[in-house]
Design a protein around this motif. Structure first.
Motif, PDB file in Angstrom:
ATOM      1  N   LEU A  87      41.835  33.547  46.540  1.00  0.00           N
ATOM      2  CA  LEU A  87      42.235  34.346  47.696  1.00  0.00           C
ATOM      3  C   LEU A  87      41.891  35.815  47.474  1.00  0.00           C
ATOM      4  O   LEU A  87      42.359  36.433  46.522  1.00  0.00           O
ATOM      5  N   ASP A  88      41.064  36.345  48.346  1.00  0.00           N
ATOM      6  CA  ASP A  88      40.707  37.753  48.348  1.00  0.00           C
ATOM      7  C   ASP A  88      41.925  38.561  48.811  1.00  0.00           C
ATOM      8  O   ASP A  88      42.401  38.400  49.925  1.00  0.00           O
ATOM      9  N   ALA A  89      42.447  39.414  47.915  1.00  0.00           N
ATOM     10  CA  ALA A  89      43.606  40.249  48.253  1.00  0.00           C
ATOM     11  C   ALA A  89      43.252  41.726  48.240  1.00  0.00           C
ATOM     12  O   ALA A  89      44.107  42.576  48.000  1.00  0.00           O
ATOM     13  N   SER A  90      41.979  42.043  48.502  1.00  0.00           N
ATOM     14  CA  SER A  90      41.576  43.446  48.589  1.00  0.00           C
ATOM     15  C   SER A  90      42.082  44.044  49.899  1.00  0.00           C
ATOM     16  O   SER A  90      42.524  43.326  50.809  1.00  0.00           O
ATOM     17  N   ALA A  91      41.995  45.371  50.020  1.00  0.00           N
ATOM     18  CA  ALA A  91      42.664  46.081  51.106  1.00  0.00           C
ATOM     19  C   ALA A  91      42.184  45.663  52.494  1.00  0.00           C
ATOM     20  O   ALA A  91      42.967  45.650  53.456  1.00  0.00           O
ATOM     21  N   SER A 158      54.786  36.889  47.909  1.00  0.00           N
ATOM     22  CA  SER A 158      54.854  38.192  47.247  1.00  0.00           C
ATOM     23  C   SER A 158      53.523  38.935  47.258  1.00  0.00           C
ATOM     24  O   SER A 158      53.451  40.102  46.862  1.00  0.00           O
ATOM     25  N   LEU A 159      52.470  38.296  47.733  1.00  0.00           N
ATOM     26  CA  LEU A 159      51.134  38.865  47.640  1.00  0.00           C
ATOM     27  C   LEU A 159      50.882  39.884  48.753  1.00  0.00           C
ATOM     28  O   LEU A 159      51.183  39.646  49.919  1.00  0.00           O
ATOM     29  N   THR A 160      50.310  41.035  48.375  1.00  0.00           N
ATOM     30  CA  THR A 160      49.908  42.053  49.342  1.00  0.00           C
ATOM     31  C   THR A 160      48.440  42.389  49.124  1.00  0.00           C
ATOM     32  O   THR A 160      47.872  42.132  48.063  1.00  0.00           O
ATOM     33  N   ALA A 161      47.821  42.963  50.158  1.00  0.00           N
ATOM     34  CA  ALA A 161      46.408  43.346  50.083  1.00  0.00           C
ATOM     35  C   ALA A 161      46.299  44.808  49.686  1.00  0.00           C
ATOM     36  O   ALA A 161      46.835  45.681  50.376  1.00  0.00           O
ATOM     37  N   GLN A 162      45.569  45.069  48.599  1.00  0.00           N
ATOM     38  CA  GLN A 162      45.438  46.427  48.083  1.00  0.00           C
ATOM     39  C   GLN A 162      44.095  46.617  47.400  1.00  0.00           C
ATOM     40  O   GLN A 162      43.514  45.662  46.883  1.00  0.00           O
ATOM     41  N   ALA A 163      43.629  47.869  47.411  1.00  0.00           N
ATOM     42  CA  ALA A 163      42.475  48.295  46.616  1.00  0.00           C
ATOM     43  C   ALA A 163      41.216  47.482  46.948  1.00  0.00           C
ATOM     44  O   ALA A 163      41.101  46.886  48.012  1.00  0.00           O
ATOM     45  N   ARG A 164      40.287  47.462  46.006  1.00  0.00           N
ATOM     46  CA  ARG A 164      39.016  46.767  46.216  1.00  0.00           C
ATOM     47  C   ARG A 164      39.016  45.409  45.512  1.00  0.00           C
ATOM     48  O   ARG A 164      39.965  45.042  44.828  1.00  0.00           O
ATOM     49  N   PHE A 165      37.904  44.704  45.681  1.00  0.00           N
ATOM     50  CA  PHE A 165      37.721  43.425  44.998  1.00  0.00           C
ATOM     51  C   PHE A 165      37.409  43.697  43.527  1.00  0.00           C
ATOM     52  O   PHE A 165      36.662  44.617  43.207  1.00  0.00           O
ATOM     53  N   PRO A 166      37.953  42.925  42.586  1.00  0.00           N
ATOM     54  CA  PRO A 166      37.742  43.196  41.157  1.00  0.00           C
ATOM     55  C   PRO A 166      36.317  42.893  40.716  1.00  0.00           C
ATOM     56  O   PRO A 166      35.602  42.121  41.337  1.00  0.00           O
ATOM     57  N   GLN A 167      35.951  43.493  39.611  1.00  0.00           N
ATOM     58  CA  GLN A 167      34.616  43.307  39.047  1.00  0.00           C
ATOM     59  C   GLN A 167      34.722  43.050  37.546  1.00  0.00           C
ATOM     60  O   GLN A 167      35.757  43.279  36.919  1.00  0.00           O
ATOM     61  N   GLY A 168      33.624  42.592  36.963  1.00  0.00           N
ATOM     62  CA  GLY A 168      33.480  42.513  35.516  1.00  0.00           C
ATOM     63  C   GLY A 168      34.521  41.660  34.824  1.00  0.00           C
ATOM     64  O   GLY A 168      34.813  40.530  35.240  1.00  0.00           O
ATOM     65  N   GLU A 169      35.109  42.219  33.761  1.00  0.00           N
ATOM     66  CA  GLU A 169      36.031  41.463  32.922  1.00  0.00           C
ATOM     67  C   GLU A 169      37.303  41.061  33.651  1.00  0.00           C
ATOM     68  O   GLU A 169      37.987  40.125  33.224  1.00  0.00           O
ATOM     69  N   ARG A 170      37.629  41.758  34.721  1.00  0.00           N
ATOM     70  CA  ARG A 170      38.833  41.403  35.479  1.00  0.00           C
ATOM     71  C   ARG A 170      38.728  40.002  36.075  1.00  0.00           C
ATOM     72  O   ARG A 170      39.730  39.398  36.433  1.00  0.00           O
ATOM     73  N   LEU A 171      37.504  39.497  36.183  1.00  0.00           N
ATOM     74  CA  LEU A 171      37.297  38.160  36.742  1.00  0.00           C
ATOM     75  C   LEU A 171      37.342  37.072  35.675  1.00  0.00           C
ATOM     76  O   LEU A 171      37.175  35.892  35.999  1.00  0.00           O
ATOM     77  N   ASN A 172      37.565  37.431  34.434  1.00  0.00           N
ATOM     78  CA  ASN A 172      37.567  36.436  33.353  1.00  0.00           C
ATOM     79  C   ASN A 172      38.521  35.268  33.600  1.00  0.00           C
ATOM     80  O   ASN A 172      38.190  34.119  33.253  1.00  0.00           O
ATOM     81  N   PRO A 173      39.726  35.489  34.149  1.00  0.00           N
ATOM     82  CA  PRO A 173      40.624  34.338  34.380  1.00  0.00           C
ATOM     83  C   PRO A 173      40.014  33.260  35.268  1.00  0.00           C
ATOM     84  O   PRO A 173      40.363  32.084  35.151  1.00  0.00           O
ATOM     85  N   VAL A 174      39.101  33.665  36.154  1.00  0.00           N
ATOM     86  CA  VAL A 174      38.439  32.670  37.002  1.00  0.00           C
ATOM     87  C   VAL A 174      37.652  31.691  36.146  1.00  0.00           C
ATOM     88  O   VAL A 174      37.743  30.463  36.318  1.00  0.00           O
ATOM     89  N   TRP A 175      36.901  32.219  35.174  1.00  0.00           N
ATOM     90  CA  TRP A 175      36.051  31.375  34.337  1.00  0.00           C
ATOM     91  C   TRP A 175      36.848  30.651  33.265  1.00  0.00           C
ATOM     92  O   TRP A 175      36.442  29.588  32.784  1.00  0.00           O
ATOM     93  N   GLU A 176      37.994  31.200  32.892  1.00  0.00           N
ATOM     94  CA  GLU A 176      38.833  30.547  31.889  1.00  0.00           C
ATOM     95  C   GLU A 176      39.570  29.337  32.447  1.00  0.00           C
ATOM     96  O   GLU A 176      39.916  28.418  31.699  1.00  0.00           O
ATOM     97  N   PRO A 233      39.570  50.707  54.760  1.00  0.00           N
ATOM     98  CA  PRO A 233      40.710  50.839  53.856  1.00  0.00           C
ATOM     99  C   PRO A 233      40.343  50.802  52.377  1.00  0.00           C
ATOM    100  O   PRO A 233      41.138  51.211  51.535  1.00  0.00           O
ATOM    101  N   GLU A 234      39.158  50.325  52.036  1.00  0.00           N
ATOM    102  CA  GLU A 234      38.772  50.211  50.629  1.00  0.00           C
ATOM    103  C   GLU A 234      37.993  51.426  50.137  1.00  0.00           C
ATOM    104  O   GLU A 234      38.147  51.847  48.995  1.00  0.00           O
ATOM    105  N   THR A 235      37.143  52.007  50.994  1.00  0.00           N
ATOM    106  CA  THR A 235      36.363  53.176  50.583  1.00  0.00           C
ATOM    107  C   THR A 235      36.988  54.478  51.062  1.00  0.00           C
ATOM    108  O   THR A 235      36.655  55.541  50.532  1.00  0.00           O
ATOM    109  N   GLY A 236      37.856  54.391  52.065  1.00  0.00           N
ATOM    110  CA  GLY A 236      38.451  55.592  52.628  1.00  0.00           C
ATOM    111  C   GLY A 236      37.575  56.276  53.659  1.00  0.00           C
ATOM    112  O   GLY A 236      37.971  57.285  54.254  1.00  0.00           O
ATOM    113  N   GLN A 237      36.378  55.778  53.905  1.00  0.00           N
ATOM    114  CA  GLN A 237      35.474  56.382  54.866  1.00  0.00           C
ATOM    115  C   GLN A 237      35.964  56.164  56.294  1.00  0.00           C
ATOM    116  O   GLN A 237      36.551  55.131  56.611  1.00  0.00           O
TER     117      GLN A 237
END
Length: 295
Positions: A87-91, A158-176, A233-237
């Motif tokens: 589930l994408d929970a970005s802003a 409890s889930l809210t939408a915030q910030a951007r979509f994660p990148q790099g090592e933050r995605l490790n749990p997906v592959w684990e 909401p993610e870039t502020g533009q």
């Protein structure tokens, strides 16, 4: 709690759906992921002692009357899927239509996830949740049964939408956690390239991926007139302009972007459907898991 996520009319129509991997559908034509695992099937196999979470209808009451102990009838049944709700929970998922401000893309994603869980629970499948946003990954490991459903509902609420979509090592749990041949259902607006790239990588690594794109009716129709300030909401533009004057160009570019996304998902072998928030909630599920769903 489930009633808050699944409208009663939608819940009643879930009985017509059967959750299954699209590769399985293509290979079998009909039926589910068959094997000789024991469960609540039709052909009797053996008895075992009752365990918390077993359905009461599986208890052999005649045997209980003779032994004063609870036993469950096991049968040969379909092998369970492991279903991951990604589930994408970005802003940007907090976006809602002005006509229905309390029903955002995230709320639609939560409701669709709850519907998938009901299908998985009914079939004895395993299911887990991975919610993705830049400040961290919320993980509920895959399991089965009513208690797992309760845990997943609590995570969704409890889930809210915030910030951007994660990148790099933050995605490790997906592959684990997600292994080959697991079924992954991605719920996202499809606007972040990182989310699309993750879906492509999962498909390339032999994960079965289904992508449900969530859009607002205002994105589809762009009904704005007069002066408006449009905010990312993610870039502020922000972009200001006259809605009526901007409509034709916006719709042209937006539809072109949707076509490019479709082509990209098709090239990766990812089954995908699109859901607009003003449509009945179960339509994408019927497209994917109804009797006439495409293989």
């Amino acid at each position: 709690m489930p009633e808050a996520l699944i409208p009663p009319d939608v819940r009643s129509r879930l009985n017509e759906l059967r959750l299954q991997a699209q590769r399985t559908r293509a290979a079998q034509g009909i039926g589910l992921h068959a094997s000789h695992n024991r469960g609540a099937g039709l052909e009797f196999s053996q008895y075992r002692s009752y365990e918390p979470g077993d359905e009461l209808r599986q208890i052999d009451w005649k045997l209980y009357a003779r032994s004063d102990r609870f036993f469950v009838r096991e049968a040969e049944r379909e092998s369970p899927l492991t279903v991951w709700l990604l589930l994408d929970a970005s802003a940007s998922m907090a976006q809602a239509d002005q006509a229905k401000p309390g029903f955002s893309r995230l709320q639609a994603a939560k409701s669709l996830a709850a519907c998938v869980v009901e299908l998985a629970l009914r079939q004895g499948d395993h299911f887990g949740l991975i919610a993705l946003r830049e400040d961290g990954v919320q993980l509920l490991p895959a399991s089965s049964g009513p208690r797992q459903r309760d845990r997943l509902w609590l995570s969704l609420h409890s889930l809210t939408a915030q910030a951007r979509f994660p990148q790099g090592e933050r995605l490790n749990p997906v592959w684990e956690r997600i292994v080959a041949d697991d079924l992954v259902i991605v719920l996202s607006d499809g606007f972040d390239d990182g989310c699309i790239a993750l879906a492509e990588r999962l498909a390339a690594a032999r994960r079965e991926v289904i992508f449900i794109q969530l859009l607002t009716a205002e994105e589809r129709d762009f009904p704005f007139t007069g002066g408006h300030l449009f905010h990312d909401p993610e870039t502020g533009q922000t972009v200001s302009g006259d809605g009526k004057a901007m409509r034709a160009e916006f719709l042209q570019q937006f539809n072109r972007a949707l076509q490019m996304l479709d082509a990209r998902l098709d090239a990766a072998g990812i089954v995908h459907v699109r859901h607009v928030l003003d449509a009945p909630l179960d339509i994408p599920l019927r497209q994917l898991f109804g009797k006439h769903a495409r293989p």
